[in-house]
Design an enzyme around this catalytic site. Structure first.
Site, PDB file in Angstrom:
ATOM      1  N   MET A   1      33.060  41.032  47.711  1.00 37.68           N
ATOM      2  CA  MET A   1      33.425  39.484  47.732  1.00 37.68           C
ATOM      3  C   MET A   1      32.793  38.777  48.841  1.00 37.68           C
ATOM      4  SD  MET A   1      36.872  40.034  45.301  1.00 37.68           S
ATOM      5  CE  MET A   1      37.023  38.555  44.774  1.00 37.68           C
ATOM      6  N   CYS A  85      26.801  35.196  40.395  1.00 42.24           N
ATOM      7  CA  CYS A  85      27.523  34.378  41.532  1.00 42.24           C
ATOM      8  C   CYS A  85      27.007  32.667  40.659  1.00 42.24           C
ATOM      9  CB  CYS A  85      27.045  34.393  42.667  1.00 42.24           C
ATOM     10  SG  CYS A  85      27.518  33.012  43.967  1.00 42.24           S
ATOM     11  N   LYS A 163      26.265  43.384  38.189  1.00 44.16           N
ATOM     12  CA  LYS A 163      27.354  42.775  37.749  1.00 44.16           C
ATOM     13  C   LYS A 163      27.226  41.168  37.338  1.00 44.16           C
ATOM     14  CE  LYS A 163      31.935  40.922  39.319  1.00 44.16           C
ATOM     15  NZ  LYS A 163      31.723  39.821  40.233  1.00 44.16           N
ATOM     16  N   ASN A 225      35.969  42.592  33.884  1.00 40.92           N
ATOM     17  CA  ASN A 225      36.491  41.920  35.283  1.00 40.92           C
ATOM     18  C   ASN A 225      37.131  40.450  35.027  1.00 40.92           C
ATOM     19  OD1 ASN A 225      34.774  39.985  37.772  1.00 40.92           O
ATOM     20  ND2 ASN A 225      36.837  41.337  38.348  1.00 40.92           N
ATOM     21  N   GLY A 226      38.059  40.145  35.590  1.00 41.18           N
ATOM     22  CA  GLY A 226      38.807  38.855  35.683  1.00 41.18           C
ATOM     23  C   GLY A 226      40.136  38.983  35.294  1.00 41.18           C
ATOM     24  N   ASP A 227      41.095  38.407  36.434  1.00 41.32           N
ATOM     25  CA  ASP A 227      42.312  38.047  36.152  1.00 41.32           C
ATOM     26  C   ASP A 227      43.371  39.289  36.190  1.00 41.32           C
ATOM     27  OD1 ASP A 227      41.314  35.481  36.203  1.00 41.32           O
ATOM     28  OD2 ASP A 227      41.681  35.367  33.747  1.00 41.32           O
ATOM     29  N   GLY A 249      39.513  41.820  41.778  1.00 43.05           N
ATOM     30  CA  GLY A 249      39.183  40.939  42.819  1.00 43.05           C
ATOM     31  C   GLY A 249      40.261  40.241  43.559  1.00 43.05           C
ATOM     32  N   ARG A 250      40.555  39.180  43.417  1.00 41.84           N
ATOM     33  CA  ARG A 250      41.543  38.240  44.062  1.00 41.84           C
ATOM     34  C   ARG A 250      42.869  38.903  44.034  1.00 41.84           C
ATOM     35  NH1 ARG A 250      40.216  33.189  40.423  1.00 41.84           N
ATOM     36  NH2 ARG A 250      40.224  34.769  38.952  1.00 41.84           N
TER      37      ARG A 250
HETATM   38  C1  LIG Z   1      35.877  34.390  47.656  1.00 46.51           C
HETATM   39  C2  LIG Z   1      35.085  35.065  46.396  1.00 46.51           C
HETATM   40  C3  LIG Z   1      34.119  35.631  46.716  1.00 46.51           C
HETATM   41  C4  LIG Z   1      33.533  36.395  45.742  1.00 46.51           C
HETATM   42  N1  LIG Z   1      32.306  36.940  45.870  1.00 46.51           N
HETATM   43  C5  LIG Z   1      31.618  37.769  45.143  1.00 46.51           C
HETATM   44  C6  LIG Z   1      30.456  38.526  45.634  1.00 46.51           C
HETATM   45  O1  LIG Z   1      29.957  38.486  46.590  1.00 46.51           O
HETATM   46  N2  LIG Z   1      30.107  39.321  44.647  1.00 46.51           N
HETATM   47  C7  LIG Z   1      30.472  39.386  43.353  1.00 46.51           C
HETATM   48  O2  LIG Z   1      30.128  40.111  42.447  1.00 46.51           O
HETATM   49  N3  LIG Z   1      31.470  38.667  42.975  1.00 46.51           N
HETATM   50  C8  LIG Z   1      31.980  38.075  43.854  1.00 46.51           C
HETATM   51  N4  LIG Z   1      33.266  37.290  43.312  1.00 46.51           N
HETATM   52  C9  LIG Z   1      33.886  37.195  41.995  1.00 46.51           C
HETATM   53  C10 LIG Z   1      34.663  38.370  41.972  1.00 46.51           C
HETATM   54  O3  LIG Z   1      34.124  39.668  42.416  1.00 46.51           O
HETATM   55  C11 LIG Z   1      35.355  38.374  40.588  1.00 46.51           C
HETATM   56  O4  LIG Z   1      34.055  38.482  39.623  1.00 46.51           O
HETATM   57  C12 LIG Z   1      36.169  37.185  40.093  1.00 46.51           C
HETATM   58  O5  LIG Z   1      36.937  36.818  41.408  1.00 46.51           O
HETATM   59  C13 LIG Z   1      36.913  37.423  38.829  1.00 46.51           C
HETATM   60  O6  LIG Z   1      37.636  38.664  39.185  1.00 46.51           O
HETATM   61  P1  LIG Z   1      39.374  38.644  39.794  1.00 46.51           P
HETATM   62  O7  LIG Z   1      40.133  37.631  38.892  1.00 46.51           O
HETATM   63  O8  LIG Z   1      39.894  39.951  39.792  1.00 46.51           O
HETATM   64  O9  LIG Z   1      39.411  38.068  41.243  1.00 46.51           O
HETATM   65  C14 LIG Z   1      33.848  36.460  44.481  1.00 46.51           C
HETATM   66  C15 LIG Z   1      35.165  35.789  44.227  1.00 46.51           C
HETATM   67  C16 LIG Z   1      35.707  34.983  44.993  1.00 46.51           C
HETATM   68  C17 LIG Z   1      37.008  34.164  44.653  1.00 46.51           C
END
Ligand SMILES: Cc1cc2nc3c(=O)[nH]c(=O)nc-3n(C[C@H](O)[C@H](O)[C@H](O)COP(=O)(O)O)c2cc1C
Length: 336
Positions: A1, A85, A163, A225-227, A249-250
């Site tokens: 990320m 992205c 992705k 992926n997501g939440d 992710g987050r």
């Molecule tokens: C600060 C930030 C940076 C991110 N950078 C990337 C990235 O470089 N590559 C990518 O595939 N997804 C990126 N994402 C998206 C996350 O990988 C993920 O798809 C998204 O946050 C949803 O998943 P989560 O709810 O588990 O966070 C980013 C998200 C955030 C919030």
């Protein structure tokens, strides 16, 4: 990320949470092939982080090919192409999630990335790539020489994955993945939102499941992926929606323990982990020309987000510039 999963972050997450696989921040192939040697910082890792996947983005198929060769030489275990992205500076150039609207280009990018992996297996290196500068090629060779013996050989053909999101302005995941499947990526990871949604609303796991149904009959794996809250939640989701894996992710920000199986006790007080993270951040980057402590403050804010007086502690942490400063704040609030 982007701006988060750098070398110190991945090291800490792996050491305390042990996720099954980690990804680098996404890195521009145009940047790499236009000589931006500072981008090699994104590709720093150590052996504790394996398996580690390098994520790249861009629009120029030839640059994907050459960057793929370079990533093999650096010893990565996989290459992931970002087609998810939604950021304007990425999508407006046609990269990231904008590739959902140009499936032919998306497919060429996957094919060329795979070709770059084959080029490596057949003896090519970064130094033979016409768009990669000599400075970058030399640094890559230096890191290659320092790899363990098993990564010095060219026998391993590493997987190339994608992705992406479930659509551009409306969900159309099943149709979109049909295109990608034509070029057989090793994995398709789907974030359950469209580009238009950015990060709003909830991830649509039913839409992910519709795509998973299509992917199931192929050799490609599907990740959702997501939440996702933590590892247990990830296991539940993968069973419920019949998918091969989940990307978290987050919820890992400031908390590597999200990756631990339920019942496994954390090894260390989280603020000690934060301090170790800060020290590693400082050791890794302090000698760099454009060193800044600011990105580390963001992580510190995440580490304290669930304590009762988070706001006050965060205000103090946002004034820090060194590991010692951070330690003083933690001690002042009896966190260590
Ligand atoms: C600060 C930030 C940076 C991110 N950078 C990337 C990235 O470089 N590559 C990518 O595939 N997804 C990126 N994402 C998206 C996350 O990988 C993920 O798809 C998204 O946050 C949803 O998943 P989560 O709810 O588990 O966070 C980013 C998200 C955030 C919030």
């Amino acid at each position: 990320m982007d701006g988060v999963t750098d070398h110190p972050y991945r090291y800490i997450q792996k050491k305390y949470g042990n996720p099954d696989v980690v990804y680098t921040e996404f890195t521009s192939v145009e940047g790499v092939c236009h000589g931006a040697d500072r981008l090699l910082q994104d590709f720093l890792f150590d052996e504790t982080q394996r398996p580690i996947v390098a994520q790249i983005y861009g629009t120029t198929p030839q640059f994907f090919r050459e960057t793929a060769t370079l990533l093999c030489q650096l010893g990565f275990d996989g290459i992931d192409i970002n087609m998810g992205c939604p950021a304007k500076n990425v999508a407006h150039s046609g990269a990231g999630a904008a590739l959902i609207t140009t499936p032919d280009l998306a497919k060429t990018i996957v094919t060329q990335t795979k070709a770059g992996v084959t080029d490596w297996a057949e003896g090519k290196s970064a130094i033979n790539c016409s768009h990669i500068s000599e400075t970058i090629a030399k640094e890559v060779q230096k890191r290659h020489t320092a790899l363990p013996a098993e990564y010095q050989s060219r026998n391993q053909v590493i997987p190339v994955s994608v992705k992406t999101r479930i659509g551009y302005d409306k969900p159309m995941a099943a149709e979109w993945v049909q295109h990608l499947l034509e070029v057989e990526p090793a994995v398709i990871a789907l974030h359950g939102r469209t580009l238009k949604q950015q990060y709003s609303g909830l991830a649509d796991w039913d839409e992910i499941a519709r795509a998973a149904e299509v992917i199931k009959h192929t050799n490609t794996l599907v990740f959702g992926n997501g939440d996702t809250k933590n590892r247990n939640h990830a296991v539940e989701l993968s069973q419920k929606y019949n998918i091969d894996g989940v990307l978290i992710g987050r919820s890992s920000f400031g908390n590597p323990y999200v990756f631990l199986p339920e019942g496994e006790r954390p090894k260390k007080n989280i603020f000690q982990v934060a301090l170790e993270h800060t020290q590693l951040y400082q050791d890794t980057y302090a000698h760099h020309e454009r060193y800044s402590f600011l990105p580390m403050r963001k992580h510190l804010g995440w580490y304290v987000r669930s304590i009762p007086n988070a706001k006050e502690v965060r205000r103090q942490l946002f004034q820090t510039n060194t590991t010692d400063d951070v330690k003083h704040v933690f001690l002042a609030y009896n966190l260590l």
